[in-house]
Design an enzyme around this catalytic site. Structure first.
Site, PDB file in Angstrom:
ATOM      1  N   CYS A  86       0.741  -1.396  -0.323  1.00  0.00           N
ATOM      2  CA  CYS A  86      -0.373   0.310  -0.073  1.00  0.00           C
ATOM      3  C   CYS A  86       0.766   1.517   0.022  1.00  0.00           C
ATOM      4  O   CYS A  86       1.197   1.818   0.865  1.00  0.00           O
ATOM      5  CB  CYS A  86      -0.662  -0.216   1.264  1.00  0.00           C
ATOM      6  SG  CYS A  86      -2.264  -1.265   1.265  1.00  0.00           S
ATOM      7  N   CYS A 413      -3.921  -0.540 -18.172  1.00  0.00           N
ATOM      8  CA  CYS A 413      -3.195  -0.827 -16.583  1.00  0.00           C
ATOM      9  C   CYS A 413      -2.088   0.156 -15.658  1.00  0.00           C
ATOM     10  O   CYS A 413      -1.648   0.143 -15.250  1.00  0.00           O
ATOM     11  CB  CYS A 413      -3.107  -1.810 -15.913  1.00  0.00           C
ATOM     12  SG  CYS A 413      -2.257  -2.743 -16.881  1.00  0.00           S
TER      13      CYS A 413
END
Ligand code: SAH
Length: 456
Positions: A86, A413
């Protein structure tokens, strides 16, 4: 020979961050010289230590924050192990969406020379946590104990972790349980350096709409010690499991999966739904990791395709036929092409499963198969591409320019390769009308976008 740059290694300086890099680091300028500092946010003032200075840029470590951004959220040390991967954990969600929108805009201008393309605000999630339907955790050894979790950034050290805040609870539970079983049975973890040991990765994939779970054990050799006990314990402790698969990867590589798979128990596939379409997904097939946002992404792709029922569509990089089958409901005919044979098997099965008769699939490289189709007289009104991060092969773009489908819809992406490929299409007579980023990967720097492109 010592070089002089605007900053020196080991120097402590105060800086103000102006921007973020594509991997989420803060950018400060010292006399125009960029210094990248992980953790810094635009508008913040901080004291940093320079840890590297090269000709074009420096790298620093955050020492003390002197002025904080209102986008900053605090992450405690104790919680840090739940945040594997993250990179944007320290930015509130509104700030993350702004960052991704800016990133798309900047990269389209810089790499694609597309300064005036309309970029819409990012379509984000209401609850940007617990979304991933899949985890593949590396397994290793620390102090004689089996550990599994995630790689520490820029290293090969595994942080032992039992929970990830961006994974669905069922995925966390599956990984934790399988790991615990492996510890109890004394399964030997793989050692990257010596290329010895057995278990390399544990993978879990979960069909959010069906509640079906797949567990994949990836080992170095075809030998899976304690196989029967392992399977028995998994079935016993994870009642949602519908498929247990053994994958063998004997190479020295960062690639997680090998080519060989064996079903140990249950089915070869699990099922899931996107909207009302049902999909079979096998271990080696690509399947979007954020099921809620996948629907948002595909709906946008479908809208951009603007079908009225009479079109022929080509879906390049079609995976298990997800977008193809969405499109087939609104088109005359859809051709899908994909490089992984197992994924095409899934795609064919999925067409049958949904009684969709106007979709046809081929195994191969898009850049080989589509030119071949074109030479056989198969052309498209709408061409959909959804390539991996490296973008489209140039040969494919060349064929598109020759074939001249009225519309191209590009699902990407990686904004950098999207921008590069849009430039090639623009130079070949196309015009990019609009780009819609969709946040498929909250808390991470990954950024997905759909572009609508038409013949100029
Ligand atoms: N459209 C699908 C898959 C997108 S991921 C979905 O939304 O689910 C990209 C896919 O491209 C993967 O399935 C990958 O196996 C495939 N792929 C990679 N390189 C390829 C190539 N050169 N030609 C065709 N397919 C390729």
């Amino acid at each position: 020979m010592s070089q002089t740059y605007p900053v020196q290694k080991n120097e402590y300086i105060d800086v103000i961050f102006e921007d973020l890099t594509h991997d989420g680091a803060g950018v400060a300028k010292v006399d125009g010289y960029p210094v990248f500092v992980p953790g810094g946010l635009p508008g913040e003032k901080a004291n940093i230590k320079v840890i590297k200075a090269t000709k074009g840029y420096g790298i620093g470590r955050l020492v003390e924050l002197l002025e904080r951004s209102h986008f900053r959220v605090e992450v405690s040390q104790e919680e840090a192990h739940k945040y594997g991967g993250c990179q944007l954990q320290h930015i509130g969600y509104e700030g993350q969406l702004m960052y991704k929108e800016n990133q798309v805009r900047q990269v389209l201008a810089r790499i694609g020379k597309l300064d005036d393309v309309k970029v819409h605000p990012v379509l984000g999630m209401e609850h940007p946590w617990q979304y991933r339907n899949k985890a593949q955790v590396p397994v290793g050894e620390k102090d004689g104990k089996l550990v599994a979790g995630f790689f520490k950034p820029r290293s090969h050290e595994i942080v032992d972790s039992n929970e990830s805040l961006i994974q669905l609870p069922d995925v966390n539970e599956a990984i934790q349980t399988v790991k615990q079983i492996c510890i109890e049975l004394g399964i030997k973890p793989y050692n990257e350096e010596t290329h010895k040991g057995d278990l390399r990765h544990i993978m879990a994939r979960y069909g959010k709409q069906t509640g079906e779970l797949m567990v994949v054990l990836i080992t170095r050799t075809s030998d899976l010690p304690q196989k029967n006990k392992l399977v028995e314990a998994i079935v016993d402790r994870l009642p949602k499991v519908k498929s247990i698969v053994h994958n063998i990867n004997s190479r020295r590589t960062n690639v997680i999966m090998g080519d060989k798979t064996k079903v140990l128990w249950g089915r070869e596939v699990i099922y899931d739904y996107i909207g009302s379409v049902k999909f079979a997904i096998s271990a080696l097939s690509f399947y979007q990791v954020n099921p809620d946002q996948t629907k948002v992404l595909y709906d946008k792709a479908l809208e951009y395709a603007g079908l009225n029922g009479g079109e022929t569509v080509i879906d390049a990089y079609c995976g298990i036929g997800t977008i193809s089958l969405f499109l087939a409901q609104k088109a005359k005919k859809v051709y899908g092409v994909e490089i992984v044979p197992e994924a095409i098997e899934d795609a064919r099965r999925n067409a049958e499963l949904n009684e969709i008769a106007n979709a046809e699939f081929a195994v191969g490289k898009a850049e080989d198969v589509i030119p071949k189709w074109y030479s056989e007289g198969i052309t498209a009104d709408v061409l959909m591409v959804d390539p991996p991060r490296k973008g489209c092969d140039e040969a494919l773009l060349k064929t598109i320019i020759e074939m001249k489908p009225k519309k191209v819809v590009y699902v990407s992406c990686n904004p950098a390769t999207l921008a590069r490929d849009l430039r090639i299409l623009e130079d070949g007579g196309y015009k990019t009308l609009e780009v819609q980023p969709v946040d498929m990967f909250p808390q991470t720097t990954h950024c997905e976008a759909v572009a609508k492109i038409v013949i100029a």
